[in-house]
Design a protein around this motif. Sequence first.
Motif, PDB file in Angstrom:
ATOM      1  N   VAL A   5       3.779  20.646  42.601  1.00  0.00           N
ATOM      2  CA  VAL A   5       3.336  21.175  43.898  1.00  0.00           C
ATOM      3  C   VAL A   5       2.243  20.287  44.478  1.00  0.00           C
ATOM      4  O   VAL A   5       2.274  19.924  45.651  1.00  0.00           O
ATOM      5  CB  VAL A   5       2.849  22.639  43.761  1.00  0.00           C
ATOM      6  N   ILE A   6       1.295  19.927  43.647  1.00  0.00           N
ATOM      7  CA  ILE A   6       0.195  19.074  44.107  1.00  0.00           C
ATOM      8  C   ILE A   6       0.716  17.708  44.519  1.00  0.00           C
ATOM      9  O   ILE A   6       0.305  17.154  45.542  1.00  0.00           O
ATOM     10  CB  ILE A   6      -0.888  18.962  43.020  1.00  0.00           C
ATOM     11  N   MET A   9       2.314  18.018  47.869  1.00  0.00           N
ATOM     12  CA  MET A   9       1.303  18.158  48.915  1.00  0.00           C
ATOM     13  C   MET A   9       0.666  16.816  49.245  1.00  0.00           C
ATOM     14  O   MET A   9       0.448  16.486  50.410  1.00  0.00           O
ATOM     15  CB  MET A   9       0.235  19.169  48.484  1.00  0.00           C
ATOM     16  N   GLY A  12       3.139  14.682  51.221  1.00  0.00           N
ATOM     17  CA  GLY A  12       3.210  15.185  52.591  1.00  0.00           C
ATOM     18  C   GLY A  12       1.993  14.786  53.396  1.00  0.00           C
ATOM     19  O   GLY A  12       2.101  14.408  54.574  1.00  0.00           O
ATOM     20  N   ALA A  13       0.823  14.860  52.776  1.00  0.00           N
ATOM     21  CA  ALA A  13      -0.407  14.463  53.463  1.00  0.00           C
ATOM     22  C   ALA A  13      -0.390  12.974  53.785  1.00  0.00           C
ATOM     23  O   ALA A  13      -0.825  12.558  54.866  1.00  0.00           O
ATOM     24  CB  ALA A  13      -1.614  14.814  52.606  1.00  0.00           C
ATOM     25  N   GLN A  35       0.136  22.807  58.026  1.00  0.00           N
ATOM     26  CA  GLN A  35      -0.182  22.345  56.675  1.00  0.00           C
ATOM     27  C   GLN A  35      -0.976  23.407  55.924  1.00  0.00           C
ATOM     28  O   GLN A  35      -0.705  23.702  54.760  1.00  0.00           O
ATOM     29  CB  GLN A  35      -0.981  21.055  56.747  1.00  0.00           C
ATOM     30  N   ARG A  36      -1.951  23.992  56.596  1.00  0.00           N
ATOM     31  CA  ARG A  36      -2.774  25.021  55.969  1.00  0.00           C
ATOM     32  C   ARG A  36      -1.922  26.241  55.595  1.00  0.00           C
ATOM     33  O   ARG A  36      -2.034  26.772  54.492  1.00  0.00           O
ATOM     34  CB  ARG A  36      -3.891  25.435  56.943  1.00  0.00           C
ATOM     35  N   MET A  38       1.347  26.325  55.021  1.00  0.00           N
ATOM     36  CA  MET A  38       2.253  25.986  53.920  1.00  0.00           C
ATOM     37  C   MET A  38       1.509  25.884  52.593  1.00  0.00           C
ATOM     38  O   MET A  38       2.015  26.310  51.558  1.00  0.00           O
ATOM     39  CB  MET A  38       2.967  24.672  54.221  1.00  0.00           C
ATOM     40  N   ARG A  39       0.302  25.333  52.624  1.00  0.00           N
ATOM     41  CA  ARG A  39      -0.488  25.216  51.408  1.00  0.00           C
ATOM     42  C   ARG A  39      -0.820  26.595  50.846  1.00  0.00           C
ATOM     43  O   ARG A  39      -0.664  26.849  49.656  1.00  0.00           O
ATOM     44  CB  ARG A  39      -1.768  24.423  51.674  1.00  0.00           C
ATOM     45  N   HIS A  40      -1.219  27.511  51.733  1.00  0.00           N
ATOM     46  CA  HIS A  40      -1.548  28.861  51.284  1.00  0.00           C
ATOM     47  C   HIS A  40      -0.300  29.584  50.761  1.00  0.00           C
ATOM     48  O   HIS A  40      -0.361  30.301  49.763  1.00  0.00           O
ATOM     49  CB  HIS A  40      -2.201  29.667  52.402  1.00  0.00           C
ATOM     50  N   ALA A  42       2.322  28.165  49.380  1.00  0.00           N
ATOM     51  CA  ALA A  42       2.655  27.571  48.080  1.00  0.00           C
ATOM     52  C   ALA A  42       1.722  28.093  46.990  1.00  0.00           C
ATOM     53  O   ALA A  42       2.163  28.405  45.879  1.00  0.00           O
ATOM     54  CB  ALA A  42       2.574  26.049  48.154  1.00  0.00           C
TER      55      ALA A  42
END
Length: 54
Positions: A5-6, A9, A12-13, A35-36, A38-40, A42
């Motif tokens: 996952v990291i 991310m 993607g960044a 992005q925020r 999707m991050r939350h 995930a």
Amino acid sequence: MKGKVITGMLLGAAVTMMMVPEMDRVTRKRLKRAQRTMRHSAMDAYDGMMKYMR
């Protein structure tokens, strides 16, 4: 699982950072918001799976 996952991310960044200079301010704000979100999502999914596996 968390490492994948990291890694996703970070990739993607990196892609986003290459594209951002060509975009206007509104588009950048939308991308940051997405992005925020999707991050939350995930992180919530990961936490849910970890609780389920206990």
